[in-house]
Write a protein that holds these residues in place. Sequence first.
Motif, PDB file in Angstrom:
ATOM      1  N   LEU A  98      -0.863 -27.953   7.497  1.00  0.00           N
ATOM      2  CA  LEU A  98      -2.044 -27.133   7.749  1.00  0.00           C
ATOM      3  C   LEU A  98      -1.690 -25.858   8.526  1.00  0.00           C
ATOM      4  CD1 LEU A  98      -4.502 -30.038   8.587  1.00  0.00           C
ATOM      5  CD2 LEU A  98      -3.898 -29.081   6.365  1.00  0.00           C
ATOM      6  N   GLU A  99      -0.392 -25.607   8.677  1.00  0.00           N
ATOM      7  CA  GLU A  99       0.093 -24.387   9.324  1.00  0.00           C
ATOM      8  C   GLU A  99      -0.577 -24.154  10.686  1.00  0.00           C
ATOM      9  OE1 GLU A  99       1.362 -21.334   6.019  1.00  0.00           O
ATOM     10  OE2 GLU A  99      -0.588 -22.144   5.456  1.00  0.00           O
ATOM     11  N   GLU A 112      -0.015 -23.273  13.730  1.00  0.00           N
ATOM     12  CA  GLU A 112       1.104 -22.671  14.460  1.00  0.00           C
ATOM     13  C   GLU A 112       1.007 -22.793  15.979  1.00  0.00           C
ATOM     14  OE1 GLU A 112      -0.651 -18.185  14.115  1.00  0.00           O
ATOM     15  OE2 GLU A 112       0.598 -18.955  12.503  1.00  0.00           O
ATOM     16  N   ASP A 113      -0.212 -22.883  16.521  1.00  0.00           N
ATOM     17  CA  ASP A 113      -0.340 -22.958  17.981  1.00  0.00           C
ATOM     18  C   ASP A 113      -0.508 -24.378  18.501  1.00  0.00           C
ATOM     19  OD1 ASP A 113      -0.198 -20.188  18.145  1.00  0.00           O
ATOM     20  OD2 ASP A 113      -2.350 -19.982  17.768  1.00  0.00           O
ATOM     21  N   ARG A 141      -6.560 -17.442  11.697  1.00  0.00           N
ATOM     22  CA  ARG A 141      -5.354 -16.614  11.580  1.00  0.00           C
ATOM     23  C   ARG A 141      -4.227 -17.337  10.854  1.00  0.00           C
ATOM     24  NH1 ARG A 141      -4.516 -15.253  16.969  1.00  0.00           N
ATOM     25  NH2 ARG A 141      -3.308 -17.124  17.316  1.00  0.00           N
ATOM     26  N   ARG A 142      -4.136 -18.658  11.055  1.00  0.00           N
ATOM     27  CA  ARG A 142      -2.991 -19.406  10.507  1.00  0.00           C
ATOM     28  C   ARG A 142      -2.863 -19.252   8.992  1.00  0.00           C
ATOM     29  NH1 ARG A 142      -5.302 -25.219   9.454  1.00  0.00           N
ATOM     30  NH2 ARG A 142      -7.507 -24.752   9.680  1.00  0.00           N
ATOM     31  N   ARG A 143      -3.961 -18.946   8.314  1.00  0.00           N
ATOM     32  CA  ARG A 143      -3.884 -18.845   6.849  1.00  0.00           C
ATOM     33  C   ARG A 143      -3.536 -17.442   6.372  1.00  0.00           C
ATOM     34  NH1 ARG A 143      -9.034 -22.585   6.332  1.00  0.00           N
ATOM     35  NH2 ARG A 143      -8.003 -24.602   6.542  1.00  0.00           N
ATOM     36  N   ALA A 182      -7.194 -18.461  16.246  1.00  0.00           N
ATOM     37  CA  ALA A 182      -5.977 -19.069  15.704  1.00  0.00           C
ATOM     38  C   ALA A 182      -6.241 -19.930  14.462  1.00  0.00           C
ATOM     39  CB  ALA A 182      -5.301 -19.907  16.781  1.00  0.00           C
ATOM     40  N   MET A 183      -7.361 -20.658  14.431  1.00  0.00           N
ATOM     41  CA  MET A 183      -7.626 -21.545  13.299  1.00  0.00           C
ATOM     42  C   MET A 183      -7.895 -20.768  12.008  1.00  0.00           C
ATOM     43  SD  MET A 183      -7.025 -24.591  14.189  1.00  0.00           S
ATOM     44  CE  MET A 183      -7.827 -25.925  13.303  1.00  0.00           C
TER      45      MET A 183
END
Lengths: 87, 235
Positions: A17-18, A20-21, B43-45, B40-41
């Motif tokens: 699910l990428e 990243e943080d 941005r990740r895509r 962030a949720m």
Amino acid sequence: MTSELEQELKHLIIDTLELEDVTPEDIDPDEPLFVEGLGLDSIDALELGLALQKRYGIKLESDSDETRHHFRNLRTLAALVEERRTA
Amino acid sequence: MTTPAMMYVHDWRAWQPGRRDTSHPRLSVAEKPAGSHVPAMLRRRLTGIGRALCDMLAELDVDADCPLLYASRHGDGERTLEMLNALAEEAPLSPARFGLSVHNAIPGVYSIGRGNRRTQQAIAASGDEFAALLVEARGYLAQGESSVIIAFAEQAIPVRFAEHFTTPTDTAAVALRVSLTPARDSWALTPRPLASDATTEGSPQPSDLIDWLCGARDELHCHRPRQAWSLVRAE
């Protein structure tokens, strides 16, 4: 206590699910994965379903109460993999 | 006689990773843009270009209240090709990748992330993206919008497609806030028709716009329509 399988699933979730943080420690096994808790969305649910199919050979109905139950948190997900894995 | 300005550029931002020949306070050359203006949720895509655009748009439209006109000729060629390859192999598609394969994906994520509910348009115009953006912007401004953001982004064309294109494409993105009225420190954007025998360099790419905005070229030429645009500091 986090089992080895739970740890493996944490990495699967973060990588697929990428997220990243997010680190594995950030995922509480008893917290909800979707909407609340980790805050995943419906596209993540589809993505995770695909990952479970690829990695463990588990096929799920995309919109059933049963799937909702399995995807509740990391523990229910680990129980599903334990019970239904073919790979 | 001076041609009246078509519109005024109030501000702009640009991103071109690895660019070395120009340094400008409005230009970012970051290899990995932060995308810090989007949660962030979401941005990740986004890939690098999406993150860069979200940051640029947030800076140009602080109140998240401008219509956004976005153009790209090719969109995300690499990811599209990846999905086509997966289909050819009858492999399942990634739902997240599929969800973001539409042409308006980046403006969509930006709009959710910043809560901008104004009009958005995603344009592909066979190489005439900049001309199309100006025409569309003019329409919105004529309808009474006080300012509009136009954005133009391209990525390097996948190797597999490259032989079909004569115009080289550098990965770059540029966004301008335009208006019909001048403001302090704005630039007047003025068009002039190109003579029928004038040679042009093909379709202007985002990297050409960056040259032009940074002052490295006086005019931006476009062969279709045969038009040139210049930027002059408005008094």
